[in-house]
Design a protein around this motif. Structure first.
Motif, short mmCIF file in Angstrom:
data_model
loop_
_atom_site.label_atom_id
_atom_site.label_comp_id
_atom_site.label_asym_id
_atom_site.label_seq_id
_atom_site.Cartn_x
_atom_site.Cartn_y
_atom_site.Cartn_z
N ILE A 1 21.15 19.68 25.63
CA ILE A 1 22.00 20.21 24.57
C ILE A 1 23.39 19.56 24.62
O ILE A 1 23.97 19.20 23.60
CB ILE A 1 22.11 21.74 24.68
N CYS A 2 23.93 19.40 25.83
CA CYS A 2 25.25 18.76 25.98
C CYS A 2 25.22 17.34 25.42
O CYS A 2 26.13 16.94 24.68
CB CYS A 2 25.66 18.73 27.45
N PHE A 3 24.20 16.57 25.76
CA PHE A 3 24.12 15.19 25.29
C PHE A 3 23.95 15.14 23.77
O PHE A 3 24.51 14.26 23.10
CB PHE A 3 22.96 14.46 25.96
N GLN B 1 14.07 17.04 22.12
CA GLN B 1 14.75 15.75 21.90
C GLN B 1 14.21 15.05 20.66
O GLN B 1 14.98 14.50 19.86
CB GLN B 1 14.57 14.85 23.12
N LEU B 2 12.90 15.07 20.48
CA LEU B 2 12.30 14.38 19.33
C LEU B 2 12.77 15.00 18.02
O LEU B 2 13.11 14.28 17.07
CB LEU B 2 10.77 14.44 19.42
N ALA B 3 12.81 16.33 17.95
CA ALA B 3 13.27 17.00 16.74
C ALA B 3 14.72 16.61 16.43
O ALA B 3 15.07 16.38 15.27
CB ALA B 3 13.15 18.51 16.89
N PRO C 1 17.81 21.57 33.01
CA PRO C 1 17.81 20.31 32.24
C PRO C 1 18.01 20.51 30.74
O PRO C 1 18.56 19.64 30.06
CB PRO C 1 16.42 19.71 32.54
N LEU C 2 17.60 21.66 30.21
CA LEU C 2 17.81 21.94 28.79
C LEU C 2 19.30 21.96 28.45
O LEU C 2 19.72 21.45 27.40
CB LEU C 2 17.18 23.28 28.41
#
Length: 372
Positions: free
Chosen positions: A283-285, A234-236, A278-279
């Protein structure tokens, strides 16, 4: 926003007081940006948690900002163009008189048409304050020009090349320096994804299947905590998408390659539940936020997205654990719908990819030739 909610947020939300914002500055928080007016003094009603404060001057074109973990009722002061250190007594005076600045404080956009706060939460819910401290430059500050370890590696290669050229020509060597203002991503060689001293069979297997490298890095880099890996993904992405800094792109691609090219790891039910399911939501979000031109210019480079997602689909199709395969296929179905509706991408099904792979392997398999 109704008056009761506004009152409650004023009492519990955080404040950010900007001491020197010029008129006409592009200033924003998280996914929202505005142009500052002459009375602008900062923001109020900021929900507790991690937020990205960013600003840029139109004539310069470089966005700067910082990630910060706001506490409830906190009043933080910031100088966008610091010259001298702000005396603590002045900071205390500002905090105590925060209500006097109310007219110059913009409210966090909690009631925006597209619920930007909820969207921001979905993009950052695994990012931790410790992660910001360890992976970002000091104070969480960075600009669209901040570099990373990936650029450092390229510079190191250039240094060696220059030194070699200098030695060959018997001329003084040239030194390239790297900036301390950098992202401190931990980087491993994605191609060297097999155990030391591995047999040829293991080298072949784990060069394609990144499961050994994933489990090794989970242990050594993320303390066997899959949420830390999800937070780094998420941070990247936030660095790329919100921070307008493409130093995050190579790390984001590395982390997706590391996780989505796993085959053996999909048989680990606990890892599927804590990481892979959850990954797919993460990715979807992320893709949901990407405009079409962003996907076309960045996410499709070298057909990367297509390659990693098709590999995941095929690996899930071949998964022997029925329960986890069904759970993953359901998530992939939601992702497939998103790609089709938003980007007009058709993500193949596992059976289709299996048929293509079988055909390619058949065409290029060794042939037995009989010589009379």
């Amino acid at each position: 926003m109704d008056q009761e909610l506004a009152r409650r947020l004023f009492e519990t939300g955080a404040f950010l007081v900007i001491l020197d914002a010029p008129k006409g500055l592009d200033f924003g928080i998280d996914l929202d940006t505005w142009e500052t007016g002459p009375l602008f003094k900062g923001l109020k009603m900021i929900p507790p948690g991690i937020h990205y404060i960013h600003y840029s001057e139109k004539q310069v074109g470089i966005q700067s900002g910082f990630l910060y973990n706001f506490s409830a009722k906190e009043a933080e002061t910031e100088q966008l163009y610091p010259s001298d250190h702000v005396p603590p007594v002045q900071v205390d005076r500002i905090r105590q008189g925060i209500r006097d600045l109310d007219k110059g404080l913009g409210a966090y956009p909690l009631d925006s048409a597209h619920s930007s706060y909820q969207r921001w939460q979905r993009l950052t819910n695994y990012i931790t304050p410790q992660m910001i401290h360890e992976l970002l430059p000091p104070s969480g500050e960075f600009s669209s020009a901040t570099g990373s370890i990936y650029e450092d590696e390229e510079l190191e290669k250039a240094k060696k090349s220059l030194h070699q050229d200098a030695a060959d020509k018997s001329s003084p060597s040239t030194t390239l320096s790297t900036s301390l203002d950098r992202f401190n991503f931990v980087h491993s060689n994605i191609k060297h994804s097999f155990p030391p001293g591995a047999s040829p069979e293991f080298v072949m297997k784990y060069s394609r299947d990144k499961s050994w490298l994933l489990k090794t890095l989970l242990s050594t880099q993320w303390q066997d905590n899959t949420q830390l890996l999800l937070g780094e993904i998420q941070l990247a992405f936030v660095i790329i998408f919100a921070g307008q800094n493409f130093s995050g792109l190579e790390h984001w691609k590395f982390l997706l390659h590391l996780t989505l090219y796993c085959h053996e790891a999909l048989e680990d039910c606990q890892l599927v539940e804590s990481l892979f399911l959850p990954l797919l939501d993460v990715i979807c979000f992320q893709l949901l936020e990407c405009p079409g031109e962003f996907a076309a210019s960045v996410l499709e480079q070298d057909n990367f997205i297509a390659a990693v997602l098709e590999t995941l689909v095929l690996n899930v199709h071949e998964c022997q654990t029925v329960q986890t395969r069904l759970l993953l296929e359901k998530k992939i179905g939601s992702l497939r719908d998103l790609l089709q509706q938003k980007f007009d991408w058709s993500l193949p099904f596992g059976k289709q990819l299996q048929e293509i792979e079988d055909k390619e392997e058949g065409e290029y398999a060794p042939q037995v030739v009989h010589i009379d």
